[in-house]
Design an enzyme around this catalytic site. Structure first.
Site, short mmCIF file in Angstrom:
data_model
loop_
_atom_site.label_atom_id
_atom_site.label_comp_id
_atom_site.label_asym_id
_atom_site.label_seq_id
_atom_site.Cartn_x
_atom_site.Cartn_y
_atom_site.Cartn_z
N LYS A 69 28.31 -36.23 -31.40
CA LYS A 69 27.49 -35.27 -32.16
C LYS A 69 26.25 -34.89 -31.36
CE LYS A 69 24.18 -37.74 -35.04
NZ LYS A 69 22.98 -37.08 -35.45
N LYS A 115 24.21 -47.88 -32.85
CA LYS A 115 22.90 -48.01 -32.18
C LYS A 115 22.68 -49.43 -31.68
CE LYS A 115 20.57 -43.96 -33.94
NZ LYS A 115 19.36 -43.27 -34.30
N LYS A 124 19.13 -35.54 -31.64
CA LYS A 124 17.75 -35.34 -31.21
C LYS A 124 17.37 -36.27 -30.07
CE LYS A 124 15.30 -35.32 -34.83
NZ LYS A 124 15.43 -36.71 -35.33
#
Ligand code: ATP
Ligand code: LTN
Length: 342
Positions: free
Chosen positions: A198, A117, A201
């Protein structure tokens, strides 16, 4: 320490950072449903974690209630499980600071999710680095034995073990050492449009990335028909990188039908990818239909949702606050009548 007669305690959480994709459901929530009857369960909406990345304030408020509705629609039963919002129980933020002070920075810099991130940004908020300490606080404040999560969270739960052990070593036995519980199948559902990553969301708004629990039949059909597969013809479970797209669809089918793998492979033998995807889509549509319907009803009852969250926060605080008081006492903070545990 663990009371021998108390039920095994379960803690898990999801960030209210968007609509829940199938990955969150298959990797996490479905596991939670299995422990409801015979464990003591705490399922949290981790809004303090969500703000490690900027959230538009009105959207955060809305998504927090939406995720609560999603938990309930997916089958989390507030009579069996405590459902609550992380920021409603102050012990999480305070306990997190205490644990931050026993955590070496090197442990945090090693976290792969932080590296991924932080790597996408020019400026990195300090919250992103200390995020796993807050997660450790979530878990240890409840003396949770089990933490049911997807594969991507394994490293964070291991860090929670290390932090709990370090605190116990420095200040005396205080916390239960938690264990991650990762499902054998569905631990890492992949993005439909990129089986190298992956399903997530925060990327679920991208066209073709995910199926969300609230998607309608057409949206589900579209996303699955467009799913990236390979140039081959074999519909088999496989760990080979080029079969990742097919394997992902097969795992989704397996989890939602409960059929054994050899039976599934025999069922699809000799059939084309188009037909295979059509059948996967229909299974997903039928599995999500009741969730979607219940979700629609629940979002029409915000007062009822808020009532459930209020009861949940009371129950959660009854466990977390005395634990925080124990931490503070052991660390040597002066007791104050202004800070009395209810
Ligand atoms: P974000 O994109 O905002 O990081 P996310 O989709 O990764 O969100 P989280 O709130 O971080 O979702 O995770 C909620 C739970 O769902 C965790 O237990 C996580 O391990 C699990 N989970 C998330 N994505 C997947 C996936 N693709 N497959 C299986 N489990 C998943
Ligand atoms: N960091 C997790 C969400 C999370 C969590 C927790 C999971 C926060 N606190 C405690 C299990 C237990 C995530 O992003 N998936």
């Amino acid at each position: 320490m663990t009371d021998p007669v108390r039920k095994s305690r379960v803690f898990s959480g999801i960030q209210p950072s968007g609509l829940l994709p199938l990955g969150n459901y298959l990797g996490a929530i479905r596991q939670w449903l299995g422990t409801q009857a015979d464990h003591e369960n705490y399922f949290c909406i981790v809004d303090l974690h969500a703000v490690t990345i900027y959230q538009q304030p009105e959207m955060l408020r809305r998504k927090t209630l939406e995720v609560a509705a999603m938990y309930l629609a997916a089958g989390v039963d507030p009579r069996l499980s405590t459902i609550f919002v992380q920021s409603h129980v102050r012990a999480h933020a305070e306990g997190s600071w205490l644990l931050t002070c026993v955590t070496p920075v090197g442990w945090l810099e090693r976290m792969t999710q932080y590296k991924a991130k932080a790597g996408q940004r020019t400026s990195v908020g300090a919250g992103l680095l200390v995020y796993p300490v807050l997660q450790a606080a979530d878990i240890v404040l409840y003396d949770a034995n089990e933490v049911p999560v997807g594969e991507d969270q394994k490293q964070h739960v291991e860090l929670a073990q290390d932090i709990a052990q370090r605190f116990n070593h420095l200040y005396g036995e205080t916390f239960v050492i938690p264990q991650a519980v990762i499902p054998a199948s569905g631990a890492r559902i992949l993005a439909l449009n990129d089986p190298g990553r992956k399903m997530s969301k925060s990327e679920a708004h991208q066209r073709g990335h995910a199926v969300c629990l609230t998607d309608d039949a057409d949206e589900i059909r579209n996303a699955i028909q467009r799913a990236v597969t390979d140039l081959g013809r074999e519909i088999v479970f496989s760990q080979q990188p080029e079969k990742a797209g097919v394997n992902n669809l097969l795992e989704i089918y397996e989890l939602l039908t409960g059929r054994p793998r050899p039976e599934i492979e025999a069922h699809f033998e000799g059939r084309g990818y188009g037909e295979f995807k059509q059948e996967v889509a229909e299974v997903v549509i039928e599995a999500l239909r009741p969730i979607r319907e219940r979700y629609r009803e629940l979002t029409g009852e915000p007062d009822e949702l808020k009532r459930i969250l209020e009861v949940g926060a009371e129950n959660a605080a009854a466990i977390a606050e005395p634990k925080l008081a124990e931490m503070k006492q052991k660390m040597g903070f002066l007791a104050s009548p202004r800070y009395r545990v209810k």
